[in-house]
Design an enzyme around this catalytic site. Structure first.
Site, PDB file in Angstrom:
ATOM      1  N   ASP A  84      82.424  58.525  25.057  1.00  0.00           N
ATOM      2  CA  ASP A  84      81.220  59.189  25.536  1.00  0.00           C
ATOM      3  C   ASP A  84      81.544  60.457  26.324  1.00  0.00           C
ATOM      4  OD1 ASP A  84      78.260  59.099  26.120  1.00  0.00           O
ATOM      5  OD2 ASP A  84      79.035  59.006  28.161  1.00  0.00           O
ATOM      6  N   GLU A 133      81.959  61.573  20.717  1.00  0.00           N
ATOM      7  CA  GLU A 133      80.559  61.815  21.084  1.00  0.00           C
ATOM      8  C   GLU A 133      80.495  63.223  21.659  1.00  0.00           C
ATOM      9  OE1 GLU A 133      77.066  62.467  23.031  1.00  0.00           O
ATOM     10  OE2 GLU A 133      78.691  61.889  24.387  1.00  0.00           O
TER      11      GLU A 133
END
Length: 646
Positions: free
Chosen positions: A281, A323
C-alpha cells in the site's frame, strides 16, 4: 536476471520431486543467491558506516524469519515456485471486498466460498482486517497492528482457518501491507508520544516548523479537502509529525534502517497467516526528500526491491502488488528497471486502462484508449497487471494531456466534461456518480460511484426506462468482457457481479459521511443472491453473464498473460479491437462497440489476421459460428465479440 526465475532454475532438480525437496537447503540457496543484491541495495540506501551493523544482522534475521514460517507454507512456496509465474494464469479471476460488508466476519467469508466458486472467482482481496482506531481509520488503513485481527472480524484462528480452506479449494488470498504509515495508536507511536526518542526516530518528528515548511514547499496534498497539509502538531511531545494521508496516520521514516528491519519482520509475520499476494500500500510515498514531491523517488524503488528480495528468500511463493496509481510510464518502473527488472513488484494496478475505459464510455469513442495503450511501455515478461473497472477507491482521471491535445481537445475542458458526465453535471447523462476531493480553485475532482450506477442502471431503474436498463446492462457486460480478456488478472469489486447500485446509508454515519467513496462500498445484498434463479432480473443477468465469461476465460489458455497483447486499428472511432496472440492458429480477437448505435468493421481486418474462413467467423461468447453476408461486420450498441480462428 529476475531472481525468482533464477531460483527456479537453480532448484529445478529438487522441484521435480517435492517429496524429496529439502526446504532448508533451498532456503540457504536462495539466501546466498540473493545476498549480493540485498547487500548492494542496503548499502545504497544506508551508506553510513554506523549502519553496517544492521546489514550484518540481516542474514540472521532472514534465517530466524524462515524458521518461523509454517512448514505447510514452505511446501506451498515450492509448489508455486515450481509453477513459475502462477499469477499470469488465465484461470485466475479476483474479487475485492470488505469482510464486514460482504458477510460479517472471516467465518462468514469461509461460508461463502461456494458462492465465489460458482461465479468463478479464485483470488480474494480482503480489505484490512487488522486492528485499527475506533473512529476515523481510513477504512482500516490506519493500522494498530500488522497481525492482530480486529475482533469484529474474528481472531487469528479465524484468519488461519479461512486461508487453510482457501488453499483446499485451490484459491488464493491477497492482503494489504500498509508499508508507508501506521496509526497514531500503533505501539511505536504510543511510545513516541510518551517521549521515547528511539520511537520518535521511527517517524518524521520535528521540534518546530523549519523542516516541515521546507518539505511543504514541494509536497502536494493527498486529501486537501479533509486533511490539508502534510504535518500534524502533537502537543504531548511538542513536535510536528509527518502525516501525509491523515492526521492519525504517521509516516514511517525509512531513512532509519531499524524501521526497515522491523517492518520486514511485520511483513513476514503477516504472510505467515497464508497470504499469497501482498498489496504493497502507498509504496510510491516510501522515501521522503526535501525539494521533491516525495513520490516515486529512486530510493523508494530500491527499498521496495530490498523488501522483495528479502521476502523472496523467506517465502518465495509470495508476490507483491504495487499500489501506485500513477502514469503508465511511472507504473512500469515498479516492476523494476535495469538490474532490478522483475525484482520489485510482480503485479501492478492497470489504473490507466480503468480511466481510459470510463473515458470511452463517456465519449463513445476509443481514440484516446487506442493511442494510450499503444504507447504503454512494455512490462517485464515475468510481471502482470490487475485489470479492473471499480475498486473501493475513487476514479482518478489519469489521462495523458499530450494525447488528449493530439486529438484536438483541451485537456482541462475534457476533464471537466468527464466530471460533469459522471457526477450529474449534465442532465442528459445516464450516470449517477459523485465528486471526491473536489478542488474548487482548479475545478479538478475525482469520481466515485458504483459500477452499475455510473453506467446508468440506477437512473434507468428510477425512471422505469426499460430500454435504458438494457443499454446499461450491455455496457456492464462489455466492460467486464474487456477486463476478462485484455491480459492480466481481472478483478471484480464485490457487488458489481450483481449490478449493485450506489449505497447512500453512509450519510447517516458521522465517521463516513464526509467521504463520498463510501457510496461505492455497499453491504452485500444476499437477498438479491437468493433470487438469482429469477433469470429476468438485471442482477441475475449480470451474474450469469459474468459467470459464463469467467468460465470461458478458464478454458482459453491464450488469455494467460505472456505479453501477447496487440492493439489493432479498426478504422472506426467507436470500436476497440485487440488481439491475444498465440502459437499457430491460436488467438482471440476482441471487438467492442462503445457507441449506442450499431457500428461496422471492415472484414478485411478479420481476414488479414486469420479470423475469417470461407466467409465465416466464430464467437466464443455466443458459442456461435455465422457466415458474413457482406464486406462488413455490424456490431450492435455496446456489443462485445471474442472471435477465434476457425
Amino acid at each position: 536476471m529476475n531472481q525468482a526465475s533464477l531460483h527456479k532454475k537453480l532448484a529445478s532438480k529438487e522441484l521435480k520431486d517435492l517429496e524429496k525437496a529439502d526446504p532448508q537447503a533451498l532456503f540457504e540457496q536462495r539466501l546466498h543467491t540473493n545476498l549480493p543484491l540485498i547487500t548492494d541495495l542496503f548499502n545504497t540506501l544506508y551508506p553510513d558506516p554506523e549502519h553496517e551493523s544492521h546489514l550484518k544482522k540481516l542474514p540472521g534475521l532472514l534465517k530466524s524469519l524462515f524458521r518461523k514460517r509454517p512448514e505447510e507454507l514452505k511446501i506451498r512456496d515450492l509448489n508455486l515456485l515450481k509453477e513459475e509465474n502462477w499469477y499470469q494464469s488465465h484461470k485466475l479471476t479476483g474479487m475485492q471486498l470488505y469482510v464486514d460488508l460482504f458477510n460479517g466476519n472471516l467465518k462468514g467469508i469461509r461460508e461463502k466460498i461456494p458462492y465465489f466458486k460458482e461465479l468463478g472467482v479464485s483470488l480474494l482481496h480482503l480489505m484490512p482486517v487488522t486492528t485499527r482506531p475506533k473512529g476515523e481509520n481510513d477504512g482500516g488503513y490506519a493500522v494498530n497492528s500488522y497481525t492482530a485481527v480486529d475482533p469484529r472480524f474474528g481472531n487469528r484462528k479465524s484468519l488461519l482457518d479461512l486461508t487453510a480452506e482457501l488453499r483446499e479449494n485451490g484459491m488464493f488470498l491477497m492482503l494489504d501491507f500498509v508499508v508507508n504509515h501506521t496509526s497514531d495508536e500503533y505501539p511505536w507511536a504510543k511510545k513516541a508520544l510518551k517521549g521515547e526518542q528511539k520511537y520518535q526516530d521511527y517517524y518524521y518528528t520535528f521540534p518546530d516548523r523549519t523542516v516541515p515548511d521546507a518539505f511543504e514547499a514541494s509536497l502536494p496534498e493527498v486529501f486537501p479537502a479533509t486533511s490539508p497539509g502534510n504535518f500534524t502538531y502533537r502537543p504531548e511531545i511538542s513536535k510536528w509529525v509527518m502525516t501525509v494521508f491523515n492526521s492519525y496516520q504517521w509516516d514511517l521514516n525509512y531513512t532509519n534502517p531499524k524501521v526497515f528491519s522491523e517492518m520486514l519482520a511485520n511483513l513476514v509475520n503477516m504472510v505467515n497467516s497464508g497470504v499469497d499476494i501482498v498489496r504493497f500500500d502507498a509504496l510510491a510515498f516510501l522515501w521522503k526528500e526535501i525539494g521533491t514531491i516525495s513520490q516515486n523517488l529512486p530510493e523508494a524503488h530500491k527499498l521496495i526491491a530490498l523488501f522483495r528480495m528479502c521476502l523472496q528468500v523467506v517465502a518465495p511463493g509470495v508476490i507483491f502488488l504495487a499500489e501506485a496509481i500513477v502514469s503508465p510510464h511511472d507504473i512500469v518502473k515498479y516492476f523494476g528497471e535495469g538490474k532490478l527488472q522483475g525484482n520489485e513488484c510482480d503485479i501492478a494496478y492497470n489504473a490507466s486502462l480503468m480511466s481510459l475505459l470510463w473515458n470511452s464510455i463517456a465519449t463513445k469513442k476509443t481514440l484516446l484508449l487506442q493511442k494510450s495503450l499503444k504507447n504503454v511501455p512494455q512490462k517485464p515478461d515475468s510481471c502482470t497487471w490487475i485489470n479492473y473497472l471499480r475498486c473501493h477507491d475513487d476514479i482518478g482521471l489519469g489521462l495523458d494531456d499530450g494525447y488528449i491535445a493530439q486529438l484536438g481537445l483541451d485537456p482541462w475542458m475534457h476533464r471537466k466534461f468527464l466530471i460533469d458526465y459522471y457526477c450529474q453535471g449534465l442532465k442528459w447523462s445516464p450516470a449517477v456518480g459523485y465528486k471526491f476531493m473536489e478542488n474548487h480553485a482548479t475545478g479538478d475532482s475525482r469520481i466515485t460511484g458504483s459500477c452499475a450506477s455510473l453506467l446508468g442502471l440506477e437512473k434507468a431503474t428510477r425512471n422505469g426506462d426499460a430500454a435504458a436498463v438494457e443499454t446499461s446492462l450491455a455496457k456492464i457486460m462489455m466492460l467486464h468482457g474487456i477486463i476478462l480478456s485484455i491480459g492480466g488478472i481481472p478483478f471484480i469489486y464485490a457487488g458489481d457481479e450483481l449490478g449493485t447500485l450506489n449505497d447512500y446509508s453512509y450519510l447517516e454515519d458521522a465517521h463516513k459521511r464526509n467521504d463520498s467513496r463510501w457510496v461505492n462500498r455497499p453491504r452485500h445484498n444476499w437477498d438479491v443472491v437468493s433470487q438469482l434463479n429469477d433469470r429476468e432480473k438485471p442482477s441475475s443477468r449480470i451474474f450469469e453473464g459474468l459467470k459464463k465469461m469467467i468460465a470461458q476465460r478458464k478454458k482459453t489458455p491464450v488469455l494467460a498473460d505472456h505479453n501477447n497483447l496487440e492493439i489493432h486499428d479498426p478504422e472506426n472511432p467507436h470500436l476497440f479491437v485487440f488481439e491475444r496472440t498465440g502459437k499457430g492458429r491460436k488467438g482471440i480477437l476482441v471487438i467492442a462497440n462503445f457507441d449506442e448505435h450499431p457500428r461496422i468493421l471492415d472484414i478485411r481486418l478479420l481476414d488479414d489476421l486469420g479470423y475469417l474462413k470461407d466467409g465465416r467467423v466464430k464467437d466464443l461468447l455466443k458459442g456461435e459460428e455465422w457466415k458474413l453476408t457482406s464486406g462488413l461486420v455490424e456490431l450492435g450498441p455496446y456489443e462485445l465479440l471474442w472471435l477465434i480462428k476457425p
